[in-house]
Design a protein around this motif. Structure first.
Motif, PDB file in Angstrom:
ATOM      1  N   GLU A  11      13.956 -20.179 102.943  1.00  0.00           N
ATOM      2  CA  GLU A  11      14.640 -18.885 103.062  1.00  0.00           C
ATOM      3  C   GLU A  11      14.966 -18.329 101.669  1.00  0.00           C
ATOM      4  O   GLU A  11      14.824 -17.122 101.426  1.00  0.00           O
ATOM      5  N   GLU A  12      15.379 -19.202 100.768  1.00  0.00           N
ATOM      6  CA  GLU A  12      15.663 -18.768  99.398  1.00  0.00           C
ATOM      7  C   GLU A  12      14.381 -18.309  98.709  1.00  0.00           C
ATOM      8  O   GLU A  12      14.391 -17.319  97.957  1.00  0.00           O
ATOM      9  N   LEU A  13      13.277 -19.002  98.961  1.00  0.00           N
ATOM     10  CA  LEU A  13      11.997 -18.608  98.379  1.00  0.00           C
ATOM     11  C   LEU A  13      11.574 -17.225  98.866  1.00  0.00           C
ATOM     12  O   LEU A  13      11.069 -16.404  98.086  1.00  0.00           O
ATOM     13  N   LYS A  14      11.784 -16.939 100.131  1.00  0.00           N
ATOM     14  CA  LYS A  14      11.419 -15.630 100.669  1.00  0.00           C
ATOM     15  C   LYS A  14      12.191 -14.517  99.983  1.00  0.00           C
ATOM     16  O   LYS A  14      11.648 -13.426  99.738  1.00  0.00           O
ATOM     17  N   HIS A  18      10.422 -11.518  97.825  1.00  0.00           N
ATOM     18  CA  HIS A  18      10.680 -10.132  98.207  1.00  0.00           C
ATOM     19  C   HIS A  18      11.149  -9.310  97.001  1.00  0.00           C
ATOM     20  O   HIS A  18      10.922  -8.098  96.940  1.00  0.00           O
ATOM     21  N   SER A  19      11.785  -9.986  96.042  1.00  0.00           N
ATOM     22  CA  SER A  19      12.352  -9.296  94.885  1.00  0.00           C
ATOM     23  C   SER A  19      11.412  -9.247  93.687  1.00  0.00           C
ATOM     24  O   SER A  19      11.663  -8.497  92.735  1.00  0.00           O
ATOM     25  N   PHE A  20      10.357 -10.033  93.719  1.00  0.00           N
ATOM     26  CA  PHE A  20       9.571 -10.270  92.503  1.00  0.00           C
ATOM     27  C   PHE A  20       8.956  -8.997  91.933  1.00  0.00           C
ATOM     28  O   PHE A  20       9.099  -8.694  90.749  1.00  0.00           O
ATOM     29  N   TYR A  21       8.255  -8.234  92.755  1.00  0.00           N
ATOM     30  CA  TYR A  21       7.595  -7.031  92.249  1.00  0.00           C
ATOM     31  C   TYR A  21       8.501  -5.809  92.379  1.00  0.00           C
ATOM     32  O   TYR A  21       9.189  -5.629  93.377  1.00  0.00           O
ATOM     33  N   THR A  22       8.481  -4.964  91.350  1.00  0.00           N
ATOM     34  CA  THR A  22       9.222  -3.715  91.361  1.00  0.00           C
ATOM     35  C   THR A  22       8.234  -2.557  91.484  1.00  0.00           C
ATOM     36  O   THR A  22       7.017  -2.761  91.557  1.00  0.00           O
ATOM     37  N   TRP A 135      10.503 -23.429  89.568  1.00  0.00           N
ATOM     38  CA  TRP A 135      10.795 -22.082  89.082  1.00  0.00           C
ATOM     39  C   TRP A 135      11.224 -21.182  90.250  1.00  0.00           C
ATOM     40  O   TRP A 135      12.378 -20.806  90.376  1.00  0.00           O
ATOM     41  N   PHE A 136      10.320 -20.914  91.169  1.00  0.00           N
ATOM     42  CA  PHE A 136      10.641 -20.068  92.317  1.00  0.00           C
ATOM     43  C   PHE A 136      11.524 -20.791  93.334  1.00  0.00           C
ATOM     44  O   PHE A 136      12.186 -20.152  94.140  1.00  0.00           O
ATOM     45  N   PHE A 137      11.504 -22.097  93.314  1.00  0.00           N
ATOM     46  CA  PHE A 137      12.367 -22.894  94.193  1.00  0.00           C
ATOM     47  C   PHE A 137      12.725 -24.190  93.485  1.00  0.00           C
ATOM     48  O   PHE A 137      12.013 -24.627  92.575  1.00  0.00           O
ATOM     49  N   CYS A 248      15.701 -11.515  90.419  1.00  0.00           N
ATOM     50  CA  CYS A 248      14.963 -12.095  91.546  1.00  0.00           C
ATOM     51  C   CYS A 248      15.727 -13.221  92.230  1.00  0.00           C
ATOM     52  O   CYS A 248      15.137 -14.026  92.957  1.00  0.00           O
ATOM     53  N   HIS A 249      17.034 -13.295  91.988  1.00  0.00           N
ATOM     54  CA  HIS A 249      17.912 -14.254  92.666  1.00  0.00           C
ATOM     55  C   HIS A 249      17.591 -15.698  92.311  1.00  0.00           C
ATOM     56  O   HIS A 249      17.719 -16.602  93.142  1.00  0.00           O
TER      57      HIS A 249
END
Length: 310
Positions: A11-14, A18-22, A135-137, A248-249
């Motif tokens: 869930e944290e990875l999602k 979702h935030s990665f690209y602007t 990194w992402f998780f 990106c949290h």
């Protein structure tokens, strides 16, 4: 790990994804190519950073004064997020860019040049997991099988310009153009076994004098695994991480201890029998259905025969 812990990590990875690209992604991909621009086009973990370094070394005669490779060879999808004007000048000519986008999302031009690299899907998948793990998780909070089922195998055709294609859809968007005069199609495996020869191919494609052995030798040496490992901070994406991790949290320092210089061939491969059938099925559904080519090695052989025929 407990199932509940992995579910929370997923869930944290999602949220991160979702935030990665602007909105900067749209501007980057919308760049209008100039005559001589070079675009390095790959699916993730297929030799992108390696080729960025090769091309930059060729155009600068070995310059290593850059902060991070994506500062001088911008990633179209994220360069706006670190303050790089995609339409601006670069340190020298030709302008170089990298992208993981499939072909329909690029403003392609006959006046630009495209270097396409592909890699065995299994090796790409493993490297993709290893790169984002920590990194992402949080390190090892998601198993490789769970991660690859979710992020590697579930991707398909992009629904919008904000989405990335699957490995297979990326491949098929470029395959019909493999013999275009302004496209150089390379194979990651050849980069490993015939490094200097590939550097020479790239130099010739970009218009450099390949009889200048000093330049070829320099670009080859400066793009070896050992050299890039010694200069690891130039290839660790720290510019983007420092500016965007929190947005990106992710923790501010997430991934700062890792780089993109990874030699997967030196590590034993994990047991992916559980996924191999799914990987093979995906190839059949997307690639074989359009080309008749049964697997990755079949595609490499077909491409090699075409080149010999030309």
């Amino acid at each position: 790990m407990a199932d509940g812990d992995e579910e929370r990590a997923m869930e944290e990875l999602k949220v991160v994804l979702h935030s990665f690209y602007t909105e900067g992604r749209k501007k980057g991909l919308g760049v209008t190519p100039r005559k001589g621009d070079v675009f390095i086009c790959t699916s993730p973990k297929a030799g992108t950073t390696w080729m960025q370094q090769i091309c930059h070394q060729l155009r600068t005669n070995g310059d290593m004064s850059f902060e991070e490779i994506s500062n001088v060879v911008p990633w179209l999808e994220t360069c706006e997020d670190i303050g790089i004007d995609v339409n601006g000048e670069q340190v020298t000519s030709p302008r170089l860019f990298k992208t993981h986008a499939w072909r329909p999302h690029l403003n392609t031009s006959e006046d630009a040049k495209y270097i396409l690299i592909t890699r065995n899907p299994e090796d790409s998948a493993i490297s993709f997991y290893n790169f984002l793990n920590g990194w992402f998780f949080k390190k090892d909070s998601i198993s490789m099988v769970t991660f690859l089922k979710f992020l590697f195998l579930e991707r398909g055709k992009p629904q919008t310009i904000m989405n990335n294609p699957s490995y297979w859809e990326f491949l098929m968007s470029w395959w019909p153009h493999r013999n275009d005069k302004n496209l150089l199609w390379l194979w990651y495996e050849d980069m490993k076994t015939s490094h200097r020869e590939v550097v020479k191919q790239v130099a010739e494609f970009l218009g450099y004098d390949t009889s200048n052995t000093d330049l070829i030798d320099l670009a080859t040496e400066n793009s070896t695994f050992n050299f890039m490992k010694e200069h690891e901070r130039h290839f660790d994406e720290h510019t983007w991480k420092e500016a965007n991790n929190v947005r990106c949290h992710m923790p501010q320092d997430a991934g700062l201890e890792s780089s993109k210089v990874m030699n997967g061939g030196r590590k034993p491969k994990p047991d992916l029998r559980e996924l191999q059938e799914l990987l093979d099925k995906k190839w059949e559904e997307v690639v074989t259905s359009q080309t008749g080519l049964k697997n990755y090695e079949d595609m490499r052989r077909a491409h090699s025969l075409e080149k010999k025929g030309n």
